[in-house]
Design an enzyme around this catalytic site. Sequence first.
Site, PDB file in Angstrom:
ATOM      1  N   ASP A   8      39.079  54.048  52.262  1.00 45.22           N
ATOM      2  CA  ASP A   8      37.798  54.190  53.234  1.00 45.22           C
ATOM      3  C   ASP A   8      38.967  54.015  54.936  1.00 45.22           C
ATOM      4  OD1 ASP A   8      40.078  52.004  54.467  1.00 45.22           O
ATOM      5  OD2 ASP A   8      38.649  49.670  54.486  1.00 45.22           O
ATOM      6  N   CYS A  64      43.010  51.235  51.402  1.00 42.56           N
ATOM      7  CA  CYS A  64      42.340  50.389  52.302  1.00 42.56           C
ATOM      8  C   CYS A  64      43.228  49.861  53.678  1.00 42.56           C
ATOM      9  CB  CYS A  64      41.526  49.235  52.363  1.00 42.56           C
ATOM     10  SG  CYS A  64      41.598  47.593  51.450  1.00 42.56           S
ATOM     11  N   THR A  66      43.947  46.467  54.007  1.00 43.21           N
ATOM     12  CA  THR A  66      45.487  45.646  53.295  1.00 43.21           C
ATOM     13  C   THR A  66      44.950  45.986  51.843  1.00 43.21           C
ATOM     14  OG1 THR A  66      43.454  44.718  52.777  1.00 43.21           O
ATOM     15  CG2 THR A  66      44.519  43.757  54.859  1.00 43.21           C
ATOM     16  N   HIS A  97      53.978  45.320  31.862  1.00 39.69           N
ATOM     17  CA  HIS A  97      53.935  44.083  31.322  1.00 39.69           C
ATOM     18  C   HIS A  97      52.204  43.739  31.740  1.00 39.69           C
ATOM     19  CE1 HIS A  97      57.121  42.145  32.709  1.00 39.69           C
ATOM     20  NE2 HIS A  97      57.281  42.911  32.007  1.00 39.69           N
ATOM     21  N   HIS A 132      53.123  41.677  25.205  1.00 41.16           N
ATOM     22  CA  HIS A 132      51.296  41.649  26.571  1.00 41.16           C
ATOM     23  C   HIS A 132      50.703  42.364  26.275  1.00 41.16           C
ATOM     24  CE1 HIS A 132      55.281  41.599  29.627  1.00 41.16           C
ATOM     25  NE2 HIS A 132      55.822  42.812  28.923  1.00 41.16           N
TER      26      HIS A 132
END
Length: 150
Positions: A8, A64, A66, A97, A132
């Site tokens: 963004d 973005c 965060t 994983h 996994h």
Amino acid sequence: MKIAIGSDHAGFKLKCEITRDLQNDGYDVIDCGTYSEESVDYPDFAEKVAEQVLQNDARGVLICGTGIGISIAANKIPGIRAALCQNSYVARLAREHNDANIVAVGARITGPGLAVEIIRTFLNSEFEGGRHLKRLKKIINIENKHQERS
Ligand code: RB5
């Protein structure tokens, strides 16, 4: 390897730096926007990158402010496993994983030097399978079950 990248407005500058670095590394980078610092909505770019990842069997990079909103949005798309990473250790484990196919970073959280290191680590790490794989299949089962309901 094809890399789809998107951000963004908050991630725009970091996206430009990362795109340049990944191209210098020899990756084929698909830039899904945004293309300026004009305010936009991060889900739109999460969706564009996710579609490229699924269509091209590529890896994705999302940015973005965060890294939270854009990774949440991407994870709504079946087949996408987007991991928000704030260090290289987590980026490696997200591949080894969790077989994550998108790495998300926060431009307001992580500086450009560290962000590039995180992304390079993600791109250079491989899924380990083994124990996994059983867990990954459970994630896919959850996804399938809830898609059937909707
Ligand atoms: C945009 O201001 C900001 O909310 C966005 O970049 C992101 O941090 C959301 O999770």
